[in-house]
Enzyme design. Structure first.
Site, mmCIF file in Angstrom:
data_model
loop_
_atom_site.group_PDB
_atom_site.id
_atom_site.type_symbol
_atom_site.label_atom_id
_atom_site.label_comp_id
_atom_site.label_asym_id
_atom_site.label_seq_id
_atom_site.Cartn_x
_atom_site.Cartn_y
_atom_site.Cartn_z
ATOM 1 N N TYR A 143 -67.106 41.664 -44.387
ATOM 2 C CA TYR A 143 -66.478 41.929 -45.679
ATOM 3 C C TYR A 143 -65.272 42.814 -45.452
ATOM 4 O O TYR A 143 -65.361 43.844 -44.779
ATOM 5 C CB TYR A 143 -67.481 42.643 -46.600
ATOM 6 C CG TYR A 143 -66.932 43.005 -47.960
ATOM 7 C CD1 TYR A 143 -66.558 42.023 -48.864
ATOM 8 C CD2 TYR A 143 -66.801 44.341 -48.354
ATOM 9 C CE1 TYR A 143 -66.055 42.353 -50.125
ATOM 10 C CE2 TYR A 143 -66.310 44.680 -49.617
ATOM 11 C CZ TYR A 143 -65.940 43.677 -50.488
ATOM 12 O OH TYR A 143 -65.452 44.002 -51.735
ATOM 13 N N ASP A 241 -61.604 46.825 -38.825
ATOM 14 C CA ASP A 241 -61.863 47.313 -40.179
ATOM 15 C C ASP A 241 -62.937 48.388 -40.057
ATOM 16 O O ASP A 241 -64.129 48.102 -39.966
ATOM 17 C CB ASP A 241 -62.315 46.160 -41.076
ATOM 18 C CG ASP A 241 -62.595 46.621 -42.499
ATOM 19 O OD1 ASP A 241 -62.750 47.838 -42.713
ATOM 20 O OD2 ASP A 241 -62.673 45.762 -43.394
ATOM 21 N N LYS A 269 -63.623 55.202 -47.128
ATOM 22 C CA LYS A 269 -64.931 55.814 -47.350
ATOM 23 C C LYS A 269 -65.063 57.247 -46.800
ATOM 24 O O LYS A 269 -64.614 58.182 -47.432
ATOM 25 C CB LYS A 269 -66.007 54.893 -46.780
ATOM 26 C CG LYS A 269 -66.022 53.521 -47.523
ATOM 27 C CD LYS A 269 -67.314 52.805 -47.407
ATOM 28 C CE LYS A 269 -67.257 51.371 -47.920
ATOM 29 N NZ LYS A 269 -67.903 51.124 -49.185
HETATM 30 C C1 LIG Z 1 -65.797 46.965 -44.000
HETATM 31 C C2 LIG Z 1 -65.167 47.086 -45.352
HETATM 32 N N1 LIG Z 1 -63.880 46.785 -45.509
HETATM 33 C C3 LIG Z 1 -63.257 46.915 -46.693
HETATM 34 C C4 LIG Z 1 -63.940 47.337 -47.813
HETATM 35 C C5 LIG Z 1 -63.232 47.468 -49.122
HETATM 36 O O1 LIG Z 1 -63.116 48.795 -49.484
HETATM 37 P P1 LIG Z 1 -62.946 49.210 -51.029
HETATM 38 O O2 LIG Z 1 -64.232 48.864 -51.711
HETATM 39 O O3 LIG Z 1 -62.668 50.676 -50.979
HETATM 40 O O4 LIG Z 1 -61.791 48.418 -51.549
HETATM 41 C C6 LIG Z 1 -65.295 47.655 -47.695
HETATM 42 C C7 LIG Z 1 -66.069 48.104 -48.873
HETATM 43 O O5 LIG Z 1 -67.259 48.238 -48.857
HETATM 44 C C8 LIG Z 1 -65.931 47.516 -46.447
HETATM 45 O O6 LIG Z 1 -67.242 47.786 -46.277
#
Ligand SMILES: Cc1ncc(COP(=O)(O)O)c(C=O)c1O
Length: 429
Positions: A143, A241, A269
């Protein structure tokens, strides 16, 4: 066993008339009444009905120092009194960028955004701008936020997902702008498939370095090294990521923990301990395409002063107290994992507990989980029932079975959680 939930239920009834679906993010939908939190402190949440929960959701990961750590609360209050928003430069953004660069192995330049999805968006645009190529390769089950180009094949229905070694891009939502012509989807932990699927139009390979949105799956030994090598040979950039793994697995993220250096990384986060900040970081020669304006990057709230004050305080603690913080996260994570595994063994329940420790996953399976297809074969409906049973016993995990640790969790919390877990497990049919 049944918690008192009358105030929560009344709020939920009103919420369903005011908020679409009764919640503000799809990730917060749950069977039954969702949590209505009144306050949070340390490792605990209190709901509006007076129930207390040991919290392993931590805002979906950000509250790595626990809820309301005094350093962050003080920094936020002090900054708010000096100005909430500037949309101009300030000293704290420079200090946070400098600290991030000193902590993260691959970071030479930084740009800030507000949420993770934006930082991913910036990374993909930059990769396309730098290479002049159009395609992105992502892995099934990963994700990368909720924006159209990457909301493919996160948890696809298997009937639509094609063969395991050459998955089809499966759209994640109605209304999505088509991006599958520019997307290649590959199975994770499968170097042979990656070698076959990479072509000379792939600008970047993006990966969660530890797959935390489909369990908490560590890369097989040699996998990420192989990805790095294939990217180099193919002229594709490697993007980590690290929205979940950043500042959680180590002060320098998964790239430090695993010893692999990506070209670009995104953070969010945990980096501001609960305030909304994300960052794109990478090699100077790549980030120069943003520096000189060839690749556009913007945002009204970028380097928001209050959020930056929180990031400054959070990174200071994570950096300066690294032995204590990360030592505790790994030790207590291991104690929980061992405790859960032992409880399941005693109960004769097929439970797999896996992951690095500061974040880990429980799965109902008697097999191994190395990729999305394995995850899809676990008993996910039963995990949701375990989630409900744990809430009844005052423990809050991410409903799909993911557990986030914070520096505020104590050994007593661990013991109480293991006891509640054993009891919840025994209550399932
Ligand atoms: C690995 C990863 N990338 C990107 C995101 C997207 O972040 P946001 O929810 O702050 O837009 C998340 C959100 O949980 C994530 O777990």
């Amino acid at each position: 066993m049944s918690r008192k939930l009358s105030a929560s239920s009344a709020l939920y009834d009103n919420a369903r008339r005011a908020l679409a679906g009764g919640v503000s993010s799809d990730a917060r939908r749950m069977a039954g009444v969702p949590l209505y939190v009144e306050r949070a402190a340390g490792s605990r949440l209190w709901d509006v009905d007076g129930n207390t929960y040991l919290d392993y959701v931590l805002g979906q990961g950000p509250a790595i120092l626990g809820h309301c750590p005094p350093e962050i609360v003080a920094a936020i209050s002090a900054q708010a009194a000096r100005g909430i928003v500037y949309s101009a430069q300030h000293a704290t953004e420079v200090a946070v960028a400098e600290r991030l660069i000193s902590m993260v192995p691959s970071a030479e330049r930084v740009r800030f955004n507000t949420v993770g999805s934006e930082a991913v968006h910036a990374a993909l645009r930059l990769a396309r701008g730098v290479t002049g190529r159009t395609k992105i390769l992502k892995f099934e089950g990963h994700y990368h936020g909720w924006f159209d180009p990457v909301l493919y094949s996160v948890h696809p229905a298997l009937e639509a997902a094609g063969p395991a070694d050459a998955p089809l891009p499966v759209s994640g939502t109605a209304g999505q702008q088509r991006g599958d012509q520019d997307l290649v989807v590959a199975p994770w932990n499968d170097l042979e498939a990656l070698g076959r699927l990479l072509d000379d139009q792939v600008a970047a390979v993006i990966t969660e370095p530890v797959l935390c949105n489909t369990g908490a799956i560590l890369p097989d030994p040699g996998f990420l090294e192989g990805v790095r090598e294939l990217c180099d040979r193919n002229g594709s950039l490697l993007i980590f990521d690290e929205i979940i793994t950043g500042f959680r697995l180590a002060p320098g993220g998964a790239q430090e923990h695993l010893g692999i250096t990506p070209d670009l990384s995104v953070f969010g986060k945990a980096m501001a301990g609960g305030m909304q900040v994300s960052a794109l970081a990478g090699r100077a020669e790549i980030m120069d395409h943003i520096s000189d304006g060839r690749v556009a990057h913007a945002g009204t709230f970028n380097s928001h002063p209050v959020a930056m004050a929180a990031a400054d305080a959070a990174l200071r603690v994570l950096d300066e107290q690294r032995e204590e913080v990360y030592g505790g996260l790994y030790r207590r994570g291991r104690a929980l994992m061992d405790g859960f595994a032992e409880a399941a063994r005693k109960a004769g329940v097929p439970l797999l507990v896996d992951g690095p420790g500061p974040v880990f996953q429980t799965y109902f399976t008697d097999g191994q989980v190395r990729d999305y297809r394995d995850f899809a074969a676990t008993d996910r409906a039963r995990m949701l029932r375990l989630h409900a049973a744990l809430l009844e016993r005052g423990v809050n995990m991410v409903p799909r079975g993911l557990w986030f640790l914070s520096a505020a969790h104590t050994d007593d919390d661990v013991a109480d959680t293991v006891a509640a877990f054993a009891d919840a497990l025994a209550s399932l049919d």
